[in-house]
Structures are given as structure tokens and as C-alpha cells.
Design a protein around this motif. Sequence first.
Motif, PDB file in Angstrom:
ATOM      1  N   PRO A   9       0.794  -1.214   0.000  1.00  0.00           N
ATOM      2  CA  PRO A   9       0.000   0.000   0.000  1.00  0.00           C
ATOM      3  C   PRO A   9       0.837   1.280   0.000  1.00  0.00           C
ATOM      4  N   THR A  10       1.969   1.270   0.640  1.00  0.00           N
ATOM      5  CA  THR A  10       2.881   2.417   0.690  1.00  0.00           C
ATOM      6  C   THR A  10       4.283   1.834   0.703  1.00  0.00           C
ATOM      7  N   ARG A  11       5.203   2.456   1.387  1.00  0.00           N
ATOM      8  CA  ARG A  11       6.534   1.849   1.545  1.00  0.00           C
ATOM      9  C   ARG A  11       6.433   0.580   2.388  1.00  0.00           C
ATOM     10  N   MET A  12       5.379   0.548   3.224  1.00  0.00           N
ATOM     11  CA  MET A  12       5.120  -0.625   4.050  1.00  0.00           C
ATOM     12  C   MET A  12       4.657  -1.775   3.150  1.00  0.00           C
ATOM     13  N   VAL A  13       5.047  -2.970   3.492  1.00  0.00           N
ATOM     14  CA  VAL A  13       4.567  -4.154   2.782  1.00  0.00           C
ATOM     15  C   VAL A  13       3.575  -4.856   3.696  1.00  0.00           C
ATOM     16  N   CYS A  14       2.369  -5.076   3.188  1.00  0.00           N
ATOM     17  CA  CYS A  14       1.343  -5.787   3.945  1.00  0.00           C
ATOM     18  C   CYS A  14       1.537  -7.280   3.691  1.00  0.00           C
ATOM     19  N   PRO A  15       1.429  -8.119   4.702  1.00  0.00           N
ATOM     20  CA  PRO A  15       1.652  -9.552   4.490  1.00  0.00           C
ATOM     21  C   PRO A  15       0.489 -10.285   3.808  1.00  0.00           C
ATOM     22  N   CYS A  16      -0.564  -9.572   3.407  1.00  0.00           N
ATOM     23  CA  CYS A  16      -1.733 -10.170   2.750  1.00  0.00           C
ATOM     24  C   CYS A  16      -1.283 -11.067   1.589  1.00  0.00           C
ATOM     25  N   ARG A  17      -1.811 -12.273   1.531  1.00  0.00           N
ATOM     26  CA  ARG A  17      -1.420 -13.218   0.480  1.00  0.00           C
ATOM     27  C   ARG A  17      -2.595 -13.656  -0.397  1.00  0.00           C
ATOM     28  N   LEU A  18      -3.775 -13.038  -0.161  1.00  0.00           N
ATOM     29  CA  LEU A  18      -4.947 -13.374  -0.954  1.00  0.00           C
ATOM     30  C   LEU A  18      -5.798 -12.128  -1.100  1.00  0.00           C
ATOM     31  N   MET A  19      -5.982 -11.654  -2.330  1.00  0.00           N
ATOM     32  CA  MET A  19      -6.775 -10.463  -2.579  1.00  0.00           C
ATOM     33  C   MET A  19      -8.255 -10.840  -2.516  1.00  0.00           C
ATOM     34  N   VAL A  20      -8.942 -10.360  -1.483  1.00  0.00           N
ATOM     35  CA  VAL A  20     -10.371 -10.630  -1.300  1.00  0.00           C
ATOM     36  C   VAL A  20     -11.083  -9.282  -1.248  1.00  0.00           C
ATOM     37  N   PRO A  21     -11.564  -8.779  -2.384  1.00  0.00           N
ATOM     38  CA  PRO A  21     -12.252  -7.486  -2.364  1.00  0.00           C
ATOM     39  C   PRO A  21     -13.602  -7.585  -1.652  1.00  0.00           C
ATOM     40  N   VAL A  22     -13.856  -6.645  -0.738  1.00  0.00           N
ATOM     41  CA  VAL A  22     -15.093  -6.685   0.046  1.00  0.00           C
ATOM     42  C   VAL A  22     -15.956  -5.436  -0.111  1.00  0.00           C
ATOM     43  N   ILE A  23     -15.332  -4.282  -0.358  1.00  0.00           N
ATOM     44  CA  ILE A  23     -16.102  -3.054  -0.543  1.00  0.00           C
ATOM     45  C   ILE A  23     -15.591  -2.298  -1.760  1.00  0.00           C
ATOM     46  N   GLU A  24     -16.405  -1.346  -2.218  1.00  0.00           N
ATOM     47  CA  GLU A  24     -16.002  -0.469  -3.321  1.00  0.00           C
ATOM     48  C   GLU A  24     -16.182   0.966  -2.855  1.00  0.00           C
ATOM     49  N   VAL A  25     -15.211   1.810  -3.166  1.00  0.00           N
ATOM     50  CA  VAL A  25     -15.215   3.199  -2.710  1.00  0.00           C
ATOM     51  C   VAL A  25     -14.937   4.140  -3.877  1.00  0.00           C
ATOM     52  N   ALA A  26     -15.274   5.408  -3.692  1.00  0.00           N
ATOM     53  CA  ALA A  26     -14.993   6.407  -4.717  1.00  0.00           C
ATOM     54  C   ALA A  26     -13.553   6.916  -4.604  1.00  0.00           C
ATOM     55  N   ASP A  27     -12.984   6.851  -3.405  1.00  0.00           N
ATOM     56  CA  ASP A  27     -11.647   7.384  -3.156  1.00  0.00           C
ATOM     57  C   ASP A  27     -10.850   6.346  -2.360  1.00  0.00           C
ATOM     58  N   THR A  28      -9.805   5.793  -2.962  1.00  0.00           N
ATOM     59  CA  THR A  28      -9.023   4.743  -2.293  1.00  0.00           C
ATOM     60  C   THR A  28      -7.912   5.300  -1.397  1.00  0.00           C
ATOM     61  N   ARG A  29      -7.669   6.598  -1.448  1.00  0.00           N
ATOM     62  CA  ARG A  29      -6.535   7.161  -0.699  1.00  0.00           C
ATOM     63  C   ARG A  29      -6.573   6.920   0.810  1.00  0.00           C
ATOM     64  N   PRO A  30      -7.735   6.943   1.476  1.00  0.00           N
ATOM     65  CA  PRO A  30      -7.714   6.682   2.923  1.00  0.00           C
ATOM     66  C   PRO A  30      -7.328   5.239   3.289  1.00  0.00           C
ATOM     67  N   PHE A  31      -7.277   4.358   2.294  1.00  0.00           N
ATOM     68  CA  PHE A  31      -7.023   2.939   2.574  1.00  0.00           C
ATOM     69  C   PHE A  31      -5.548   2.567   2.410  1.00  0.00           C
ATOM     70  N   LEU A  32      -4.685   3.386   2.966  1.00  0.00           N
ATOM     71  CA  LEU A  32      -3.243   3.123   2.912  1.00  0.00           C
ATOM     72  C   LEU A  32      -2.673   2.992   4.319  1.00  0.00           C
TER      73      LEU A  32
END
Length: 174
Positions: A64-87
Motif C-alpha cells: 500500500p505504501t513503503r510498508m509491505v502488507c503480508p496479505c497473500r490473498l486479494m479478497v475485495p469486500v467493498i467499493e469506494v470512490a476514493d481509495t486514498r484513505p485505505f493506505l
Amino acid sequence: MTSKMEPLASEGEGYRGFAVTLEQMRDAQELLRQDRNARDRRICICGHPAGRHSEYAGRVSCTPTRMVCPCRLMVPVIEVADTRPFLRKTQGYGSAHALMSGLSGLIEKGRDWDWLPGFPVCTKCDAEGVSVYPIAIDPSGRPSIQPEARNVLLCASCVQDVTASAARSLKDSL
């Protein structure tokens, strides 16, 4: 956006010494605007935009940023108009999970969101249409306050089951 090279503006036609006309610049900006509107607006269960996930040789990585998230499976759950707060980073479960931190930021901006089809649903008992609680799960199956490879949405009774089970497991190991 196209990767083709556009024709060079003839000498004197370009904009202030560039071999590109003002019309070509405006056309390119319009294409960029259209591309930006077509971006993936889904948010993964880990709390980060779908566009921050990539797959290579069957492995998913989330950056998401310089940080690496350990997530290993992309499971989309919501849809938003602006993705910037999700970092943001998961720093606990429930309201401290990255998904809820992102939603909080989105709400502060006065924006809305929608569940994707099939959600909300409890990951453990498959109860549909219930209020759910996001939790990162560590490799031993216990709730974690750190970002983890596995994230789940649990209903209230399953949250109690998982936390009680984790407490028993911790007590047995002492």
C-alpha cells in the motif's frame, strides 16, 4: 493511455519550444482523466486498495505504501470512490484494523462506500447480512494486533468463539 509516440509538432507549432502542441497536451490530459476514473475502486479485506495488490508466479503481494502488507490473498469486500484513505496499517482488530481505519478516513472526507456482492458475510460461520468485525489472524489461528497474511470478517458470536479459543490456547501454553 497509449504508448504510441504521437507525431511531433512542426517547428513553430509546438508550445513554447516543445515539439508538442497545446491541443496534444489537452488530449493527453483528458485520456489520463478517463484512465483515472476507470481505476479499480475495490478494497481488499486486508484494508488496502485492490490496485496495490499484484500477483507474480502465483503469489500475491500487497504494497500500500513503503510498508509491505503480508496479505497473500486479494479478497475485495467493498467499493469506494476514493481509495486514498485505505493506505493505513492494521494496528489491532475491529476499529484498529486497516479496513476500519480506511473507512473512518473515508467518512471524514464525507464519502460513501458499498459492499461488493456476497458481503457482508462471516468468514467462519457463513452468516449473511450480519454485522462483521475485521480481524487479522496469525498463523496459529489467533487474532493478531499486527498485520497478518490472513484477514477475516467475523460476526459477534464467532468473534467471541475465536477470542475465547485464543485465550484458552494461551492459558494452556503457560
